[in-house]
Write an enzyme that holds these catalytic residues in place. Structure first.
Site, short mmCIF file in Angstrom:
data_model
loop_
_atom_site.label_atom_id
_atom_site.label_comp_id
_atom_site.label_asym_id
_atom_site.label_seq_id
_atom_site.Cartn_x
_atom_site.Cartn_y
_atom_site.Cartn_z
N TYR A 203 4.76 -4.42 -5.80
CA TYR A 203 5.84 -4.53 -4.82
C TYR A 203 5.70 -3.44 -3.76
O TYR A 203 5.78 -3.71 -2.55
CB TYR A 203 7.20 -4.42 -5.52
CG TYR A 203 8.37 -4.44 -4.57
CD1 TYR A 203 8.81 -5.64 -4.00
CD2 TYR A 203 9.07 -3.27 -4.26
CE1 TYR A 203 9.88 -5.67 -3.13
CE2 TYR A 203 10.14 -3.29 -3.38
CZ TYR A 203 10.55 -4.48 -2.83
OH TYR A 203 11.62 -4.51 -1.96
N LYS A 207 4.98 -3.86 0.34
CA LYS A 207 5.81 -3.24 1.38
C LYS A 207 4.95 -2.34 2.27
O LYS A 207 5.20 -2.24 3.48
CB LYS A 207 6.96 -2.46 0.75
CG LYS A 207 8.05 -3.34 0.17
CD LYS A 207 8.71 -4.16 1.27
CE LYS A 207 9.82 -5.06 0.78
NZ LYS A 207 10.48 -5.80 1.87
#
Length: 345
Positions: A203, A207
């Site tokens: 994750y 990002k």
């Protein structure tokens, strides 16, 4: 009354997305701008629609459309962008004043792949947003348009070195080695690390890709004779209790998320830009970054809540920005005519 433009929000039915929509409708923005709100399925629009109509019954002011956008599919992403472009071109939708790239996906101990063959976290958070943005640039307000990227401290900042998430990044100097490793899900797999850390690292890397894209897009727009007035901003919204956590552990979904939701009210009051925040606070910050702060050509502004800050040095790395851009053009199969950006290759 003619609208001043459109506000396009991806993931409009998510925790943060629905809070941003509520802020739009309850503020002066609702009467000035048309809403284009993307949801993965028509059913997902209903709670947000009900909330909008409740406000409109008291004070009819906000016009809006829900459009279907499944970011796990490049075909769906293309179809949605083409539909919006066509409607802006024929005048049935106002030009996009703010494009808010909000939709997100997070796993913990699982690793899902899209039908396009990419790690789901990479595709939903970054690759499809990359394709979507490049395609709808032609529909942006070319004088005042802004692209606003919802980032995350998980992309690499000092908060990764403290608390329960510190183990996920222990001893790591980088989250980006090659685009292929992140795109194909061969980095930080559950087989290598069956704990919650493996998914959280992916994750964070997705990002990071969004913020590498943010910086690179700002630089390329500045060189474009037609699109150079479009500016870029990013937002770290902090940790919030949203549906993003639904693929977490049993403890996180049943106990951790409710505690975070309650605790965020207190922590937001005492430390507005601290690690934990309410979705309402972050929604206000998202709209401020989208409308209230003057942009700068060639430079992406990044905010930690309401405070101007820097992304990580890795997110600003020009070599990595270039590698990610070139690889992603190939992954998304972008061709001449797909984007209004002059320097897209």
């Amino acid at each position: 009354m003619a609208k001043a433009g459109s506000i396009l929000i991806t993931g409009a039915n998510g925790g943060l997305g629905s809070s941003i929509v509520s802020r739009v409708v309850s503020s002066g923005l609702g009467s000035r701008y048309h809403g284009i709100y993307t949801v993965r399925t028509p059913k997902g629009a209903e709670p947000v629609r009900a909330s909008i109509e409740k406000c409109n019954r008291r004070r009819p002011q906000h016009t809006y459309d829900f459009v279907n956008l499944d970011l796990s599919s490049l075909d769906s992403t293309r179809a949605c962008a083409r539909d919006i472009n066509g409607r802006v071109a024929d005048g049935s939708l106002p030009r996009i004043r703010a494009l808010v790239l909000n939709a997100g996906y997070q796993e913990s101990t699982t690793l899902e792949f899209s039908d396009d063959g990419f790690d789901m976290t990479f595709q939903v958070n970054f690759l499809s947003h990359f394709l979507f943005t490049l395609m709808v640039l032609q529909s942006m307000d070319k004088e005042k348009g802004r692209v606003m990227v919802v980032g995350s401290w998980s992309h690499d900042d000092p908060r990764n070195k403290v608390g329960p998430v510190s183990e996920a990044f222990k001893g790591m100097d980088t989250l980006f080695s090659t685009t292929e490793a992140l795109a194909r899900g061969t980095w930080s797999t559950p087989q290598e690390d069956p704990t919650l850390c493996s998914g959280f690292r992916r994750y964070g890397a997705s990002k990071l890709c969004e913020l590498l894209f943010m910086h690179e897009l700002a630089a390329r727009l500045a060189k474009d004779p037609e699109l150079s007035n479009i500016t870029i901003a990013g937002l770290d919204p902090g940790a919030m209790s949203t549906g993003l956590l639904r693929r977490g552990s049993w403890f996180m979904t049943t106990i951790g998320a409710p505690l975070l939701r309650i605790g965020a009210v207190a922590t937001t009051y005492f430390s507005p830009n601290g690690m934990f925040r309410t979705t309402d606070k972050s929604a206000a910050d998202a709209l401020r970054a989208s409308f209230d702060v003057e942009g700068e050509k060639g430079k992406a502004l990044y905010f930690n809540g309401s405070e101007l800050c820097d992304t990580s040095a890795e997110a600003r790395d020009e070599a990595k920005r270039g590698m990610l851009w070139t690889d992603s053009v190939g992954y998304a199969q972008i061709k001449a005519g797909d984007t209004a950006l002059a320097h897209w290759q």
